[in-house]
Design an enzyme around this catalytic site. Structure first.
Site, PDB file in Angstrom:
ATOM      1  N   ASP A  94       7.552  -9.148  -0.042  1.00  0.00           N
ATOM      2  CA  ASP A  94       8.431  -8.620   0.989  1.00  0.00           C
ATOM      3  C   ASP A  94       7.768  -8.954   2.327  1.00  0.00           C
ATOM      4  OD1 ASP A  94      10.562  -7.024   2.074  1.00  0.00           O
ATOM      5  OD2 ASP A  94       9.070  -5.490   2.474  1.00  0.00           O
ATOM      6  N   ASP A 124       6.765  -2.269   0.532  1.00  0.00           N
ATOM      7  CA  ASP A 124       6.247  -1.074   1.193  1.00  0.00           C
ATOM      8  C   ASP A 124       7.310  -0.024   1.462  1.00  0.00           C
ATOM      9  OD1 ASP A 124       7.676  -2.341   3.175  1.00  0.00           O
ATOM     10  OD2 ASP A 124       6.193  -1.976   4.751  1.00  0.00           O
ATOM     11  N   ASP A 168      12.369  -1.279  -1.768  1.00  0.00           N
ATOM     12  CA  ASP A 168      11.656  -2.159  -2.709  1.00  0.00           C
ATOM     13  C   ASP A 168      11.449  -1.514  -4.078  1.00  0.00           C
ATOM     14  OD1 ASP A 168      11.200  -4.187  -0.721  1.00  0.00           O
ATOM     15  OD2 ASP A 168       9.621  -2.918   0.109  1.00  0.00           O
TER      16      ASP A 168
END
Length: 743
Positions: free
Chosen positions: A288, A511, A515
């Site tokens: 990410d 984070d 996610d």
């Protein structure tokens, strides 16, 4: 303000769970001592003791030392991980003594007034008393739909806040909370998948099935030949001790524990020990953007006066703690100036937030392409995206709505991400090792490409907007592209599934609460430094550092564990292979087993125990072979087969029984040292020193064997010495020509 006093906190029940993520010291000691193979060894030792030949019980000393080392290393690793986990705990804002403070989840008490925001995992069962939120209860129910909660609604521990903010009062904590009752009712945690553990279990299963029948056959055969009780017990015990790879399982668990401890020193918290193994097998890394290749911190680069004026009031109504809000609030002086009817917090699904005013009209703030504009963004800002800047837009509609319609653009905000150090070197290394990297983000794909380019990602990377990808093209798109923008949480999870379907071992980093679905789906998951409590709770590994280069350290630690265990496992199984095969042959052809327990103990210590300990902790950066079990069994079969042939030949060639047994002992040492040399390839100064030390130990072992068996030992004649030299050369030659490229 509603709050608890210090006195009330002292008397209230704390949110302490009986369920711990790591084994306790007591459980570690218990699991290392009370094992199937330890029980078998004690059983054999009891029989040997009845012969009064106590020197043959030396193998118990080796087992005791191995077990003590295992306990020490595991406890040491557990302590290091527990200390690090204290740093990795998420903090929660609570009202105490008329002020807001941050505390750990275990410090929350019954009746606590707790603030929940986007990204928080709800730590207790609670009732909302102010505000409203959307929660994801998929960790509890398996349903991925978000649920809206407002005043007087209950929120359950283990759910995740995906938008909004609220004040709640804790109504159930500790073992009384929903998540702990659920965990307790299942009675066990989910077992983390591990090929290594599965391989070891298969080996142990085969050996445990063979042990009892082989023991019975050896005893009955010895009795039928009229052998005495002492001889039957010693010969049978020698075979059975040889069958047991007593240190192999211990070595696996210690290797994993030490790997976790090494990573802890680099501020990487391993929450699942067996995931260290998966690290070595990863061939696709899904990053990410925010918090992974960027620090998660942002800076305001450009904002015009009108947008700054409006946002100064707009942002004052939100308690969001994300990077964008922090950057803007640090840049602006926020103050409430509007008469607000309704707030809509930012969500990763909508990509915008809104404020509906009482006197009519609604302001929206978020991604330009999600605000309903028909025209493209100005070329100036599109170019800024290509350079890696993040563009957010403020818009207004005269309609009283929570869906963007009839929008008028107020202006844009330009923000920049802080790139982490070491990204370029790390990306380059992954590419050289054939580890595919995919960058997945909820941001615009052009902006993500710009950030990735700044971070040193490959120049020819293909970037795509996932909002424009059809269901039919989804799988092909995932496999053929490198950078993905405007990805929804559900798409992230689906992308991981597509890669796994293609035979990839997938690691996912993240984070945010958006996610979580993908982190749960991946083979191994990383929560970045500063991650939300929701991301930390489902991740196998939690970073407490912003150093991007630690991904390299993690991959190397996994490779070291797997490659080195692959090496040393064949040493353990060579002895096992020989003992099983020769035991069966001795029953069929009425042969005497070639070794008594003390000889096997000396052979094992010099050619297995000592070298495996040193080789296991050696640095090893090679890619992991897909033929793990095949390579181990092939090496073990070659080594064990050579030893079987050597012992059979010696038994027929040397007529004196005591001399034959001594020669078999010498040749077993030679064969074992050749095996150590073979699995140590390529040799270096460290390994040459180890082989020299083992050779000296072998000479001492021979002397010990002669001393113990002096009453049964006849000196060797010249022809027998020549026989040993010739057969030793043959053994080393066979090993030389059957060597493989070892990892």
């Amino acid at each position: 303000m509603k709050y608890l006093t210090s006195e009330e906190v002292t008397k209230a029940k704390k949110n302490i769970s009986e369920i711990k993520p790591y084994k306790t010291t007591k459980e570690i000691i218990f699991s290392n001592i009370f094992t199937f193979f330890n029980a078998m060894n004690l059983f054999l030792a009891a029989f040997i003791a009845t012969t009064l030949r106590f020197e043959n019980m030396l193998f118990l000393g080796v087992i005791t030392i191995n077990t003590a080392i295992g306990i020490f290393q595991e406890v040491r690793s557990k302590n290091a991980l527990e200390k690090l986990s204290l740093l990795g705990r998420s903090k929660y804002r609570v009202n105490r003594d008329n002020e807001i403070i941050n505390i750990d989840s275990e410090e929350i008490v019954l009746g606590e007034y707790l603030h929940l925001n986007l990204g928080d995992q709800v730590p207790v069962d609670a009732e909302i008393i102010e505000g409203s939120i959307e929660v994801d209860e998929s960790l509890l129910t398996g349903e991925s739909d978000n649920i809206f909660k407002t005043i007087n609604d209950k929120v359950m521990s283990g759910s995740n806040v995906v938008s909004g903010s609220c004040l709640v009062r804790a109504i159930a904590v500790g073992e009384d909370s929903y998540i702990n009752k659920l965990a307790k009712s299942t009675k066990e945690f989910k077992k983390y998948p591990s090929k290594l553990r599965d391989y070891m279990d298969k080996i142990l299963k085969v050996i445990s099935i063979l042990l009892v029948p082989v023991a019975i056959m050896l005893y009955m055969r010895g009795a039928s030949l009229g052998r005495g009780y002492v001889e039957i017990v010693l010969r049978s015990a020698g075979a059975l001790v040889g069958m047991i790879p007593e240190g192999l399982i211990l070595l696996v668990s210690v290797s994993l524990a030490v790997a976790a401890m090494k990573l802890a020193k680099k501020k990487v918290l391993v929450q699942e020990l067996y995931c260290v193994e998966t690290l070595a097998r990863v061939d696709v890394l899904c990053f990410d953007k925010t918090g992974t290749i960027t620090t998660g911190n942002m800076n305001v680069v450009e904002i015009d006066d009108e947008v700054a004026e409006k946002l100064s009031s707009y942002l004052a109504y939100f308690d969001d703690e994300n990077a964008t809000s922090r950057a803007l609030k640090n840049h602006l002086t926020c103050k409430k100036q509007w008469d607000v009817e309704e707030l809509g917090a930012f969500s990763s699904k909508n990509k915008y937030s809104f404020i509906k005013l009482k006197n009519g009209g609604t302001y929206f703030f978020g991604a330009y392409e999600f605000l309903g504009f028909a025209s493209e963004m100005d070329e100036y800002y599109e170019n800024l995206k290509k350079e890696g800047y993040r563009i957010l837009s403020l818009a207004y509609t005269e309609d009283s709505t929570n869906i963007p319609t009839n929008m008028k653009l107020v202006g844009h905000v330009v923000l920049s991400d802080e790139i982490k150090e070491n990204t370029k070197e790390t990306f380059k290394y992954f590419e050289s090792q054939g580890v595919e990297v995919k960058i997945i983000s909820g941001d615009n794909h052009i902006a993500v490409y710009g950030v990735a380019k700044k971070a040193g990602f490959k120049e020819d990377a293909k970037a795509i907007d996932m909002t424009k990808v059809t269901e039919e093209d989804f799988e092909k798109t995932v496999l053929e592209n490198d950078i993905f923008g405007r990805v929804t949480p559900e798409q992230k999870q689906k992308m991981v599934a597509v890669l796994q379907k293609a035979g990839k071992t997938v690691a996912m980093s993240g984070d945010g609460v958006n996610d979580v679905l993908a982190l749960k789906k991946a083979d191994i998951s990383f929560a970045m430094n500063g991650a939300t409590s929701a991301a930390k709770s489902v991740s196998n590994i939690v970073f407490l550092t912003d150093d991007f280069g630690v991904f390299y350290d993690i991959l190397m630690e996994g490779r070291r564990v797997i490659n080195n265990i692959q090496k040393v496992a064949s040493l353990f199984l060579t002895k096992t292979f020989f003992s099983i095969v020769f035991s069966i042959l001795s029953v069929i052809f009425a042969l005497e087993f070639a070794f008594i327990p003390i000889q096997f103990t000396i052979i094992s210590a010099i050619t297995i125990g000592i070298p495996s300990f040193f080789l296991t902790f050696e640095a090893n950066k090679e890619k992991v072979s897909n033929n793990f079990m095949k390579d181990i069994l092939t090496n073990a079969a070659i080594g064990g087969g050579i030893l079987v042939a050597t012992v059979l030949l010696t038994s027929f060639a040397i007529t004196d029984s005591s001399q034959a047994k001594f020669i078999c002992f010498l040749l077993a040492l030679i064969n074992g040292l050749c095996m150590v040399a073979k699995v140590s390839l390529p040799l270096n100064k460290y390994k040459l020193a180890l082989l020299s030390m083992l050779s000296i130990a072998a000479i001492i072992g021979v002397g010990v064997n002669i001393f113990i068996l002096k009453n049964h030992f006849a000196p060797l004649v010249f022809s027998q010495v020549i026989y040993i030299i010739i057969l030793g050369l043959v053994i080393s030659t066979v090993h030389f020509f059957t060597r493989r490229k070892n990892k």
